[in-house]
Design a protein around this motif. Sequence first.
Motif, PDB file in Angstrom:
ATOM      1  N   ASN A 186      30.757 -14.474  19.291  1.00 38.07           N
ATOM      2  CA  ASN A 186      29.754 -13.952  20.225  1.00 38.07           C
ATOM      3  C   ASN A 186      29.151 -12.660  19.715  1.00 38.07           C
ATOM      4  O   ASN A 186      29.765 -11.934  18.935  1.00 38.07           O
ATOM      5  CB  ASN A 186      30.384 -13.674  21.596  1.00 38.07           C
ATOM      6  CG  ASN A 186      30.895 -14.919  22.266  1.00 38.07           C
ATOM      7  OD1 ASN A 186      32.069 -15.229  22.173  1.00 38.07           O
ATOM      8  ND2 ASN A 186      30.024 -15.634  22.936  1.00 38.07           N
ATOM      9  N   ALA A 187      27.972 -12.354  20.213  1.00 35.16           N
ATOM     10  CA  ALA A 187      27.282 -11.088  19.948  1.00 35.16           C
ATOM     11  C   ALA A 187      26.245 -10.897  21.043  1.00 35.16           C
ATOM     12  O   ALA A 187      26.015 -11.785  21.874  1.00 35.16           O
ATOM     13  CB  ALA A 187      26.607 -11.112  18.578  1.00 35.16           C
ATOM     14  N   VAL A 188      25.617  -9.731  21.024  1.00 37.82           N
ATOM     15  CA  VAL A 188      24.481  -9.447  21.906  1.00 37.82           C
ATOM     16  C   VAL A 188      23.363  -8.878  21.045  1.00 37.82           C
ATOM     17  O   VAL A 188      23.615  -8.080  20.143  1.00 37.82           O
ATOM     18  CB  VAL A 188      24.866  -8.457  23.032  1.00 37.82           C
ATOM     19  CG1 VAL A 188      23.634  -7.978  23.801  1.00 37.82           C
ATOM     20  CG2 VAL A 188      25.869  -9.102  23.997  1.00 37.82           C
ATOM     21  N   ALA A 189      22.149  -9.330  21.331  1.00 34.97           N
ATOM     22  CA  ALA A 189      20.961  -8.829  20.629  1.00 34.97           C
ATOM     23  C   ALA A 189      20.050  -8.131  21.626  1.00 34.97           C
ATOM     24  O   ALA A 189      19.958  -8.537  22.793  1.00 34.97           O
ATOM     25  CB  ALA A 189      20.214  -9.970  19.957  1.00 34.97           C
ATOM     26  N   ALA A 190      19.387  -7.084  21.169  1.00 35.67           N
ATOM     27  CA  ALA A 190      18.373  -6.385  21.965  1.00 35.67           C
ATOM     28  C   ALA A 190      17.009  -6.812  21.431  1.00 35.67           C
ATOM     29  O   ALA A 190      16.758  -6.742  20.228  1.00 35.67           O
ATOM     30  CB  ALA A 190      18.545  -4.879  21.859  1.00 35.67           C
ATOM     31  N   LEU A 191      16.156  -7.230  22.336  1.00 32.80           N
ATOM     32  CA  LEU A 191      14.837  -7.736  21.979  1.00 32.80           C
ATOM     33  C   LEU A 191      13.806  -7.018  22.836  1.00 32.80           C
ATOM     34  O   LEU A 191      13.950  -6.955  24.058  1.00 32.80           O
ATOM     35  CB  LEU A 191      14.811  -9.242  22.268  1.00 32.80           C
ATOM     36  CG  LEU A 191      13.649 -10.073  21.804  1.00 32.80           C
ATOM     37  CD1 LEU A 191      13.622 -10.157  20.278  1.00 32.80           C
ATOM     38  CD2 LEU A 191      13.737 -11.482  22.396  1.00 32.80           C
ATOM     39  N   ASP A 192      12.811  -6.439  22.203  1.00 30.90           N
ATOM     40  CA  ASP A 192      11.694  -5.844  22.940  1.00 30.90           C
ATOM     41  C   ASP A 192      10.593  -6.893  22.971  1.00 30.90           C
ATOM     42  O   ASP A 192      10.145  -7.366  21.920  1.00 30.90           O
ATOM     43  CB  ASP A 192      11.216  -4.565  22.253  1.00 30.90           C
ATOM     44  CG  ASP A 192      12.257  -3.475  22.305  1.00 30.90           C
ATOM     45  OD1 ASP A 192      13.001  -3.396  23.306  1.00 30.90           O
ATOM     46  OD2 ASP A 192      12.349  -2.692  21.343  1.00 30.90           O
ATOM     47  N   THR A 193      10.155  -7.269  24.179  1.00 33.16           N
ATOM     48  CA  THR A 193       9.211  -8.370  24.296  1.00 33.16           C
ATOM     49  C   THR A 193       8.216  -8.147  25.421  1.00 33.16           C
ATOM     50  O   THR A 193       8.513  -7.454  26.394  1.00 33.16           O
ATOM     51  CB  THR A 193       9.952  -9.709  24.505  1.00 33.16           C
ATOM     52  OG1 THR A 193       9.022 -10.778  24.420  1.00 33.16           O
ATOM     53  CG2 THR A 193      10.672  -9.758  25.845  1.00 33.16           C
ATOM     54  N   SER A 194       7.057  -8.744  25.243  1.00 31.50           N
ATOM     55  CA  SER A 194       6.082  -8.783  26.333  1.00 31.50           C
ATOM     56  C   SER A 194       5.957 -10.205  26.875  1.00 31.50           C
ATOM     57  O   SER A 194       5.094 -10.478  27.703  1.00 31.50           O
ATOM     58  CB  SER A 194       4.720  -8.255  25.864  1.00 31.50           C
ATOM     59  OG  SER A 194       4.235  -9.012  24.779  1.00 31.50           O
TER      60      SER A 194
END
Length: 160
Positions: free
Chosen positions: A56-64
Amino acid sequence: MIERVYVGLGSNLADPAEQLREAIKAMSLLPQSSLSGVSSFYVSDSLLPGQPRYTNAVAALDTSLPPLTLLDALQGIENDQGRKRLERWGPRTLDLDILLFGDRLIDEPRLKVPHYQMQVRAFVLYPLAELAPGIILADGRALNDLLAQCPFEGLERLPS
């Protein structure tokens, strides 16, 4: 408007760490989005006995992208990597879950944010804490409080 979204990644089939790396690459190519961080990888036992261990992991995504559009895109990545939706808790090549979506509370038939069971999943909370220490969820819960109630037991952080 660009919003920070945290996505949980999990796999327990077909070289799980490689599945996560491929998913991260695919997420970095999403339109109107920018990958801004990825936690360490963690290994944990499956929630059901008899299944292989999960990575497992977590990703940070900046999105519109709107929430359901992002959900569709993430499910497309899952499908591209061989995800079969045969049973709710079955083994999988890839699972991508929207954990947090900016400051939004979302209660749609297909999407609940904050993710409805993240508070009891160490394999979600500890990687999330790497990316967003001290964050307050949109529903007012503090990540630090959730961590205090969810022991690290059963998790193994993989070397970078």
